[in-house]
Each structure stands twice: as C-alpha cells, then as structure tokens.
Write a protein that holds these residues in place. Structure first.
Motif, mmCIF file in Angstrom:
data_model
loop_
_atom_site.group_PDB
_atom_site.id
_atom_site.type_symbol
_atom_site.label_atom_id
_atom_site.label_comp_id
_atom_site.label_asym_id
_atom_site.label_seq_id
_atom_site.Cartn_x
_atom_site.Cartn_y
_atom_site.Cartn_z
ATOM 1 N N VAL A 100 -10.700 -6.099 1.424
ATOM 2 C CA VAL A 100 -9.456 -5.408 1.088
ATOM 3 C C VAL A 100 -8.954 -5.949 -0.246
ATOM 4 C CG1 VAL A 100 -7.054 -5.042 1.756
ATOM 5 C CG2 VAL A 100 -8.834 -5.072 3.492
ATOM 6 N N GLY A 101 -8.571 -5.048 -1.165
ATOM 7 C CA GLY A 101 -7.999 -5.485 -2.437
ATOM 8 C C GLY A 101 -6.510 -5.200 -2.458
ATOM 9 N N ILE A 102 -5.718 -6.236 -2.785
ATOM 10 C CA ILE A 102 -4.265 -6.044 -2.823
ATOM 11 C C ILE A 102 -3.782 -6.304 -4.243
ATOM 12 C CG2 ILE A 102 -2.093 -6.557 -1.645
ATOM 13 C CD1 ILE A 102 -3.763 -8.267 0.305
ATOM 14 N N GLY A 103 -3.065 -5.352 -4.785
ATOM 15 C CA GLY A 103 -2.524 -5.507 -6.116
ATOM 16 C C GLY A 103 -1.466 -6.605 -6.140
ATOM 17 N N THR A 106 0.586 -2.902 -3.599
ATOM 18 C CA THR A 106 -0.213 -1.890 -2.899
ATOM 19 C C THR A 106 -1.609 -2.436 -2.598
ATOM 20 O OG1 THR A 106 -0.745 -1.064 -5.069
ATOM 21 C CG2 THR A 106 0.992 0.072 -3.881
ATOM 22 N N ALA A 107 -2.322 -1.752 -1.688
ATOM 23 C CA ALA A 107 -3.632 -2.266 -1.314
ATOM 24 C C ALA A 107 -4.638 -1.140 -1.133
ATOM 25 C CB ALA A 107 -3.534 -3.079 -0.024
ATOM 26 N N VAL A 108 -5.904 -1.522 -1.209
ATOM 27 C CA VAL A 108 -6.960 -0.535 -1.086
ATOM 28 C C VAL A 108 -8.097 -1.113 -0.232
ATOM 29 C CG1 VAL A 108 -8.095 -1.285 -3.210
ATOM 30 C CG2 VAL A 108 -8.396 1.068 -2.427
ATOM 31 N N HIS A 109 -8.662 -0.279 0.631
ATOM 32 C CA HIS A 109 -9.799 -0.690 1.455
ATOM 33 C C HIS A 109 -10.812 0.438 1.439
ATOM 34 C CE1 HIS A 109 -11.736 -1.300 5.594
ATOM 35 N NE2 HIS A 109 -12.197 -2.251 4.798
ATOM 36 N N LYS A 110 -12.033 0.145 1.027
ATOM 37 C CA LYS A 110 -13.070 1.168 0.916
ATOM 38 C C LYS A 110 -12.581 2.364 0.110
ATOM 39 C CE LYS A 110 -16.362 0.768 3.506
ATOM 40 N NZ LYS A 110 -17.557 0.882 4.100
ATOM 41 N N ARG A 121 -9.760 3.623 -0.192
ATOM 42 C CA ARG A 121 -8.588 4.367 0.289
ATOM 43 C C ARG A 121 -7.389 3.425 0.261
ATOM 44 N NH1 ARG A 121 -10.315 9.496 2.032
ATOM 45 N NH2 ARG A 121 -8.198 9.911 1.307
ATOM 46 N N THR A 122 -6.212 4.003 -0.032
ATOM 47 C CA THR A 122 -5.028 3.150 -0.017
ATOM 48 C C THR A 122 -4.661 2.806 1.421
ATOM 49 O OG1 THR A 122 -3.718 5.150 -0.145
ATOM 50 C CG2 THR A 122 -4.014 3.934 -2.180
ATOM 51 N N VAL A 123 -4.268 1.548 1.642
ATOM 52 C CA VAL A 123 -3.844 1.089 2.973
ATOM 53 C C VAL A 123 -2.582 0.254 2.792
ATOM 54 C CG1 VAL A 123 -6.131 1.085 4.053
ATOM 55 C CG2 VAL A 123 -5.374 -0.918 2.778
ATOM 56 N N THR A 124 -1.866 0.079 3.880
ATOM 57 C CA THR A 124 -0.712 -0.814 3.807
ATOM 58 C C THR A 124 -0.901 -2.004 4.734
ATOM 59 O OG1 THR A 124 0.400 0.518 5.479
ATOM 60 C CG2 THR A 124 0.930 1.011 3.189
ATOM 61 N N ARG A 125 -1.848 -1.871 5.686
ATOM 62 C CA ARG A 125 -2.079 -2.960 6.630
ATOM 63 C C ARG A 125 -3.544 -3.374 6.629
ATOM 64 N NH1 ARG A 125 2.129 -3.573 10.160
ATOM 65 N NH2 ARG A 125 3.816 -2.094 9.776
ATOM 66 N N HIS A 126 -3.791 -4.642 7.003
ATOM 67 C CA HIS A 126 -5.163 -5.155 7.071
ATOM 68 C C HIS A 126 -5.908 -4.457 8.212
ATOM 69 C CE1 HIS A 126 -8.524 -7.920 7.559
ATOM 70 N NE2 HIS A 126 -8.248 -8.377 6.337
ATOM 71 N N PRO A 127 -7.136 -3.980 7.972
ATOM 72 C CA PRO A 127 -7.844 -3.218 9.021
ATOM 73 C C PRO A 127 -8.149 -4.044 10.274
ATOM 74 C CG PRO A 127 -9.258 -3.619 7.122
ATOM 75 C CD PRO A 127 -7.882 -3.998 6.706
ATOM 76 N N ASP A 128 -8.245 -5.377 10.177
ATOM 77 C CA ASP A 128 -8.552 -6.190 11.363
ATOM 78 C C ASP A 128 -7.272 -6.635 12.082
ATOM 79 O OD1 ASP A 128 -11.154 -5.985 10.625
ATOM 80 O OD2 ASP A 128 -11.228 -7.958 9.672
ATOM 81 N N THR A 129 -6.292 -7.146 11.306
ATOM 82 C CA THR A 129 -5.121 -7.773 11.926
ATOM 83 C C THR A 129 -3.917 -6.844 11.966
ATOM 84 O OG1 THR A 129 -4.432 -8.626 9.781
ATOM 85 C CG2 THR A 129 -5.835 -10.048 11.106
ATOM 86 N N PHE A 130 -4.009 -5.716 11.252
ATOM 87 C CA PHE A 130 -2.896 -4.761 11.171
ATOM 88 C C PHE A 130 -1.632 -5.381 10.614
ATOM 89 C CE2 PHE A 130 -5.693 -3.263 14.587
ATOM 90 C CZ PHE A 130 -6.101 -2.083 14.011
ATOM 91 N N GLU A 131 -1.784 -6.486 9.872
ATOM 92 C CA GLU A 131 -0.605 -7.117 9.274
ATOM 93 C C GLU A 131 -0.262 -6.405 7.971
ATOM 94 O OE1 GLU A 131 1.448 -9.400 10.284
ATOM 95 O OE2 GLU A 131 0.392 -9.778 12.176
ATOM 96 N N GLU A 132 1.014 -6.364 7.666
ATOM 97 C CA GLU A 132 1.504 -5.798 6.414
ATOM 98 C C GLU A 132 0.900 -6.576 5.239
ATOM 99 O OE1 GLU A 132 3.582 -3.029 4.415
ATOM 100 O OE2 GLU A 132 4.033 -3.269 6.556
ATOM 101 N N LEU A 133 0.428 -5.842 4.213
ATOM 102 C CA LEU A 133 -0.237 -6.500 3.097
ATOM 103 C C LEU A 133 0.693 -6.709 1.901
ATOM 104 C CD1 LEU A 133 -3.586 -4.519 3.233
ATOM 105 C CD2 LEU A 133 -3.255 -6.917 3.843
ATOM 106 N N VAL A 170 -9.560 -3.248 -9.470
ATOM 107 C CA VAL A 170 -8.232 -3.842 -9.648
ATOM 108 C C VAL A 170 -7.221 -2.744 -9.983
ATOM 109 C CG1 VAL A 170 -8.328 -4.332 -12.122
ATOM 110 C CG2 VAL A 170 -7.080 -5.870 -10.614
ATOM 111 N N GLN A 171 -7.712 -1.667 -10.607
ATOM 112 C CA GLN A 171 -6.827 -0.536 -10.910
ATOM 113 C C GLN A 171 -6.403 0.175 -9.631
ATOM 114 O OE1 GLN A 171 -8.259 1.513 -14.815
ATOM 115 N NE2 GLN A 171 -10.073 1.110 -13.597
ATOM 116 N N MET A 172 -7.368 0.293 -8.711
ATOM 117 C CA MET A 172 -7.051 0.945 -7.436
ATOM 118 C C MET A 172 -6.045 0.106 -6.653
ATOM 119 S SD MET A 172 -8.403 3.859 -6.786
ATOM 120 C CE MET A 172 -8.682 4.083 -5.031
ATOM 121 N N ALA A 173 -6.317 -1.223 -6.609
ATOM 122 C CA ALA A 173 -5.456 -2.104 -5.826
ATOM 123 C C ALA A 173 -4.025 -2.062 -6.355
ATOM 124 C CB ALA A 173 -5.996 -3.532 -5.855
ATOM 125 N N ASN A 174 -3.877 -2.016 -7.683
ATOM 126 C CA ASN A 174 -2.544 -2.017 -8.278
ATOM 127 C C ASN A 174 -1.978 -0.619 -8.444
ATOM 128 O OD1 ASN A 174 -1.647 -4.830 -9.094
ATOM 129 N ND2 ASN A 174 -3.768 -4.795 -9.786
#
Lengths: 510, 300
Positions: free
Chosen positions: B195-198, B208-212, B214-226, B278-282
């Motif tokens: 997971v990349g987090i800006g 903001t964050a990105v995983h594969k 796609r933009t995400v707001t939570r970690h795919p394993d722990t579901f914690e706010e990023l 890094v552009q996606m993450a930010n």
C-alpha cells in the motif's frame, strides 16, 4: 535542435533516395504476382531385404526453365551418391548394407525459375536412338509396331502427325490403340506408347517426367510429357491437352521410361512428394530491374545470389518488426519477455506460419519451464544451472526438429534461426519472475510477447512491405528516423490510462 | 471519450508517465557514472556514511561461493540478521532471519524454518548473481536486522514498512509511506501488492493512499484508517534525504528510509528511477509538485 536536424536529415535522405530509385530509375513499387522459387521435397521410406539393398531415385535436372539453387539429401547415415545418367538424368543412389534395415531418405531441392524463357537450344546433331524408349511389354509392342507403320506412311507436317497420334491414343477408338493404353489410359502410359511408336517409325522421341509448378501441394505426383525431335530441337507435347506449347512452369525431373525410383533387393514402404512455393516477392522483378547508375545498383540486393537474397529478404523485415515492438512497448505498454524476444518469435512465425510457430514457442517455453522447475529442486549453482538449461533447450530444439522434419516442411530452418542462448535466458527470466512476482506476472509477460509477436508477424508478412524494404533499402533510413522519434516519445502509454485511472479521484483529508 | 477526459485531467495535474519520467528527468538529471553507487547497497552505505546518513549496520560481506561458510563466523552468536544481494532490485532476494530453531537451523521472518544447508545454498545463489541484473556475479551483504519502530504497527501487521522521499536537484518534494500487506508477502513494493500512502511534504502527515493502482482509505488487511498518521522526526528525514544528494548527486533521486526503534531513521537504499506511483499515492502529478517549490532552492 541537434536531434531534429538528425531526424530530418535521415528522413530527407531516405525519402529522396527512395523517390529517385522509384521515379528516376524506374524500380517497381509493387511486387510481381509471380513467384519464381519452388521447393521440392521427396521423402522415401524403404526396408532392406537380406542382402545389400540399393535405392536409385532421379533428381530433377536443370534446364532452360529452371535452375537449381540448392539441394540436400537427408539419409540418416545411409551412404548416398549422385550419378549422371543418359538423357541428362541425374540419380541419387542410396545403399543399405544391413539386412532388414529400415531407412527414411529425403531429397530437398530449391529451384529457381529462369526469368525469361529462352528459345530451346538448337542442336545440329540429331540425338542417338539409344536410351529414348524401351520396348513395350508383350502384345503392346506389336500394336506399337502396327501404329508405327501407319505413322511412316502418313504425310503432312510432323507436328500434326504427332498430335493426331496423341489424339488417337487419348480417345482410343480402335482395338490397336486400346491395346496400347489399356483400360486406365493414363497420361504416362499414353506418352510412353507414343514415344515408342515414334521411335519405331524413325522419329526420335522420348518421355519427360516432371511437375507443373503452379501451386503448393503437400502430395504431388509426377506427370509425363512427350518430347519429339523436330529436326533441330526437342518439342514438348502435352498428351492430355494435345498441344505443343511449352509449359513455362514445367520442371523436368527425368527422361526415359524408367520409374522415378528403383529399389533393388529392398522394399519401398512409401513415397511422398511435396512442392511448395517459396514466397520471395520480387526475385523476378529484381532480375529484370533496370540497372541505372552503377552506384545505385551496387546499393541494392540485386547482385547477390538467390540464397543471400532470401536471407536479406528476412533481414530487412526485422526493423519493421522492431518498430511494431517499440510502439507496443513505448506507446501501448505491453509487457514482454526480454527486449527483442517478440521479434524473434515473429521471425519463426514468418518462416513456419503462426500456428506451427505458436505451438513451437509455447511448447518450448512450457517444457523449458518444467525442466527449470525440476533443476531448481536440485539446488544447483546459478551458472552450471543456466548451462544445464542451455543444453536442455538445445535438446528440446533437436527433438522438435526431428518431429517437424517428419511431419512438415521447413520448420527445421526456423529452428536453426532461433537463438538458443536468448531462449534459455528467457526461460530463466520467466521462471525468476514466476518465483518472485507470481505466475500471473510471468504469464502476462508470456502472453504479451506472443501478442506482440503476432502483431509484428502480421506486419512483416505483408507482401508489399516485403517488396518495398527489399527493393528500396534506403527505406531503412526512414525506419531509423521513426525509431529516433519514438525514442523521444514522452506521452502517456495506453496502459497508463488504466493504471492511473484513479488518479485525482480521492479527496485530500489533510 | 473517457480517454480524452483522462488525458486532459492527467496533463492538468502534471501527471508524468514512464516515458516522460525517463526522458525528462532520469536521463538528463542522472549521470550514468553515478548509477553503480545506487545499484550497489555496499557502495551506497559508504557514500551515505560520508555525509553522516546512518544505514543498518553491515556485519559482513560474502564475496565468493566458497566464502559462504563464513556466514557462521560473521553472525557469531546473533539471533537475527538479514541477507541481501548487493545489486538486487525491487526487494528481490532479501532473506530475513528472525531467530534460531532448537534443531540448530534458522527461522525466517515468515516463521518458516530454514536449515543451515539451505541458508548456504541461498547465499551461494545470491553470490552467483541470481538476483542481480543480467545474472552477473554479485556479493551477499549480511546486515543487522532492523527492529521497526511502532509508528505503523497499528495499521500494518508484518513486514518492512518504509518511507520513500523523492529528491529533485537536492530538494525533497514528494514522499510516500509504503506498507506491506499479506498479499505483498511482507515486501513494501507497490507492484507486489504493497500500500502506498501519500505524505504531506511539509508536515509529514499521511494523506491519500493507493493499493494495486486503486485509491483506498483503509489498509486491506487491518482495515485501519491510513490518513492522518504523523511520521515522527519528519524534518530530520527530509534533511537526511537532502544530504543523500550531496553524497550521490543524482538530480532525480528516490531515497528509501526505515525507522529503527533504537536508532531512528536509517537509509535503506537509493533509487535512480523513482516516482510513478508516488504520484498516485499523493494524488498529485510530479510537474505540479515541482511547480510549488521555490526555484531558487534548486542546485543549479
């Protein structure tokens, strides 16, 4: 600035030379319809008896119609020799020494049709009667003698009399003619009878066997023509169409009454004859092309031997395939195995067709990966393991070659072109990708390579392009300019539109 | 047309594709003669030391396959260590040993056991160049294991979280945190499923964050706010990244940093061609990010 100057200079030079060669020197822009190279392959299987066996097969002669470019004999270690025979025939003779030995022998020849049909060579000396025709068996010889008597007493031009005789044999209205040609009335039998009758009546005549090279055939059978001496040259008669036109496509294989091959003390187990058109676009055009200034003719592929021309026809298409590859990688973003692998695969497709080529590549990579998987379990050091893979790849290629040789024409050549080391490294890379980044990515690269290879193959097999890049070598300067421009392409790749699809969709919370 | 809309949006936001990144940043700004330093973790360590940038302690180097047995001597009675190919790329070929097993073998970070024979085989493969470019011979680097600070512990369970800062002509201007997932097998590389987090470059707070992709707001394993995590010692890290440029003057440089619980931020490695994800993450393009910097800051 500097960059633009170079690109423009290359373009100007390429286009200028191209226009000059085309408009100024009249080099043809489009390829000829006719192809002029033919490949003949004869595969014979035989089994030896108890003593030393011998198999003699005629090999095509070269004459004013066709010239021999190259030929090869594959005989699995069975000794073979060529022998010059009567009537200008050539025979390949194989000897089987072990009792019961089974052997497959293959004759391959590449024939080039001569650009213009010269007049049949005139010869002052009439041919000797010897070796023209042999007595027919039994009653048929008597029937022939009867017809020969009629022939002698007839008058009119010789050509009319020969055609009349052929007509009579073809239609077989009377008992005498029927006795000669039998129920089946094949062309071969008709021609043999006609030659014999003409000989008996004092006119030199003989049978010519050969193939009409008009289309690619997996299974071809030789046919026969009648050749009659008309005082100073041989005239060819077609016993089926009843004409004396000389067939331009006629490849004479052998002359006389003998069969294509004779087995002594050996049993033949089958014969297969295949002819294939070798598509080389424009060899005819090249030969007839105007020779303008010496500088320009020196800078064309015209002056090379046919074999080198064939190599270069393939070689000049590689830049075209490379452009396709560069577009796919730089502008579209398709992942491929190695840098130039797809173009190499496209070359294989070009030679052996996309279906066989694909089958070949996929099975080679799949088997290679299996072997690599096994080697990985043996805990080998890297360099010896790579070397072992190299040996395995070569062994796989050898097996494929043998299989391909038995079942289809020409795949052997494409295999020899396939760079073994690159193949080995590709398999290694793919398996490391597999281990490190998962099978999905490895397969993606494999499929991507195949896709790009298919695309490159499709462009590389277009006849007009083949012709253009071969006849106008300066087009390579244009390709170079295009490649330089592609090297400065800084736009997005097509795949990046997908990769960055979520860009700018998330709200900043900070 | 979706394509045309995207194209407009991308260029308006200054998004840089791989072709433009290479042609406009990597090739003109990064001198080839400096690349060997970046490619070799050993040379990177030396260069970093010259500008007081700390790196994980190097225990030893194994140069030849016959040298592999020296591993016992190098690690002495340590419980944990890391084996890295000196010229490895994308985190490939890195082995993390967490401890010893009662049978005299080793335990990998994943918890799986590894016999000493297998360990030696692994090291020999590294030395023969299995993980280096073009399969040329390499060296195996034995390093102390980094004990990660607990900054991201509540978000991401296992693996190696790191911080990547992009430095343009000596000025850090973009950054992201890379968190491993179960899918990425403990590695933080985004294309392996990390997971990349800006990171806001001024404050060091995640956005903001990105995983594969796609933009995400939570970690795919722990579901914690990023978003909203403050990275401790952010100014020091920016200083560190800028100093790396003094050691290795590549005009377009990626600096990968880990935070050790005892020693603070450590330089993990340098990267000569960073900056697409890094552009996606930010959610910000490189060109726009660069435009915000005072041009007088740049090294001429």
């Amino acid at each position: 600035m500097h960059f633009r100057v170079i690109v423009i200079a290359l373009l100007a030079m390429g286009i200028g030379l191209f226009l000059f060669r085309w408009l100024g020197l009249d080099y043809p822009l489009l390829p000829d319809e006719e192809t002029s190279l033919w490949r003949l392959e004869v595969q014979l299987e035989m089994q030896n008896g108890d003593e030393i066996g011998r198999l003699a097969m005629f090999a095509p002669t070269t004459d004013e119609r066709y010239g021999l470019v190259s030929e090869e004999l594959v005989s699995n270690g069975v000794p073979v020799l060529f022998q010059q025979r009567l009537n200008g025939n050539r025979q390949a003779i194989w000897t089987l020494s072990e009792p019961g030995q089974r052997a497959t022998v293959i004759y391959r020849g590449l024939y080039e049709r001569r650009p213009r049909l010269p007049d049949a060579p005139a010869s002052a000396a009439p041919p000797s009667q010897e070796g023209l025709s042999t007595p027919l068996p039994g009653l048929r010889e008597m029937a022939a003698e009867g017809l020969a008597r009629e022939m002698r007493s007839g008058d009119g031009p010789q050509e009319d009399r020969v055609l009349a005789l052929l007509y009579r044999l073809r239609e077989a209205p009377d008992a005498q003619a029927r006795a000669l040609v039998g129920e089946a009335n094949t062309v071969g039998r008709r021609v043999r009878a006609a030659a014999r009758i003409l000989n008996l009546s004092g006119i030199p005549a003989r049978t010519a066997h050969g193939l009409l090279l008009t289309e690619t055939l997996e299974r071809a059978a030789p046919t026969a023509w009648l050749e009659v001496w008309d005082g100073d040259r041989w005239t060819t008669y077609d016993a089926d169409r009843l004409s004396s036109d000389i067939e331009r496509n006629m490849l004479v294989w052998w002359r006389g009454d003998d069969a294509l091959y004779q087995a002594t003390n050996a049993r033949d187990a089958g014969i297969r004859i295949a002819v294939a058109e070798q598509t080389v676009g424009s060899v005819d055009t090249l030969r007839d092309a105007p020779r303008g200034s010496s500088f320009f003719s020196a800078f064309s592929f015209f002056n090379m031997t046919i074999n080198s021309q064939l190599v270069f026809q393939l070689l000049v298409m590689i830049p075209v395939g490379v452009i396709v590859l560069v577009v796919c990688r730089q502008m579209i973003g398709i992942p491929t195995l190695g840098t130039f692998m797809p173009v190499l695969i496209a070359l294989v497709f070009l030679i052996s067709g996309p279906v066989y080529g694909m089958l070949f590549f996929v099975s080679l990579v799949a088997l290679g990966l299996l072997a690599r998987l096994y080697l990985a379990q043996l805990d080998l050091m890297l360099v010896p393991r790579l070397a072992a893979m190299l040996v395995i790849v070569i062994a796989l290629l050898a097996i494929f070659s043998v299989v391909a040789d038995r079942w289809s024409l020409g795949l052997g050549l494409s295999i020899s072109l396939f760079p073994v080391v690159i193949m080995t490294m590709t398999i290694e890379r793919m398996s490391v990708t597999w281990e490190e980044n998962g099978p999905a990515e490895a397969l993606q690269e494999g499929v991507g390579s195949l896709f790009v290879a298919l695309l490159a193959w499709f462009v590389m097999q277009i006849d007009v392009l083949k012709h253009l890049f071969f006849v106008f070598p300066e087009t390579m300067l244009i390709l170079l300019a295009i490649l330089l421009m592609l090297g400065r392409y800084t736009g997005y790749r097509l795949t990046e539109f997908h990769r960055f699809r979520d860009f700018g969709t998330a709200e900043k919370q900070a | 047309m979706i394509g045309l809309d995207r194209l407009r949006k991308f260029s308006a936001d200054g998004l840089v594709g791989i072709n433009a990144r290479n042609c406009n940043y990597v090739y003109p700004l990064n001198e080839r003669r400096l690349l060997p330093i970046v490619d070799s973790k050993i040379l990177t360590k030396t260069a970093a030391a010259s500008v007081d940038v700390p790196t994980p302690e190097m225990l030893g180097v194994i140069e030849t396959t016959s040298d592999a047995r020296r591993i016992e001597e190098i690690i002495g009675d340590r419980e944990d260590f890391v084996v890295k190919p000196a010229r490895g790329a994308q985190g490939n070929g890195i082995l993390v040993i967490n401890g010893r097993t009662p049978e005299g073998g080793w335990r990998k970070a994943s918890g799986k056991p590894m016999s000493t024979a297998k360990l030696l085989y692994f090291i020999r493969n590294v030395v023969s160049g299995m993980y280096s470019k073009n399969a040329i011979a390499d060296r195996a680097l034995i390093e102390e294991r980094v004990i990660f600070a607990d900054v991201f512990d509540h978000v991401s369970a296992s693996g190696v979280p790191d911080i990547r800062i992009i430095v343009y002509k000596g000025v850090p201007f973009m950054a992201m945190v890379r968190l491993p997932t179960t899918q990425s097998d403990g590695k933080a590389n985004l294309h392996k499923g990390g997971v990349g987090i800006g990171v806001d470059i001024e404050t060091g707070v995640t956005t903001t964050a990105v995983h594969k992709n796609r933009t995400v707001t939570r970690h795919p394993d722990t579901f914690e706010e990023l978003a909203g995590i403050q990275i401790p010692g952010w100014d020091d890290m920016l200083q560190m990244a800028a100093r790396c440029y003094d050691a290795v003057p590549l005009g377009y440089l990626g600096v990968d940093i880990v935070i050790d619980a005892r020693k603070g931020p450590l330089l993990l490695e340098l990267n000569a061609r960073p900056g697409l994800s890094v552009q996606m993450a930010n959610q910000q393009g490189i060109i726009n990010a660069l435009n915000k910097i005072d041009p007088s800051l740049f090294d001429a």
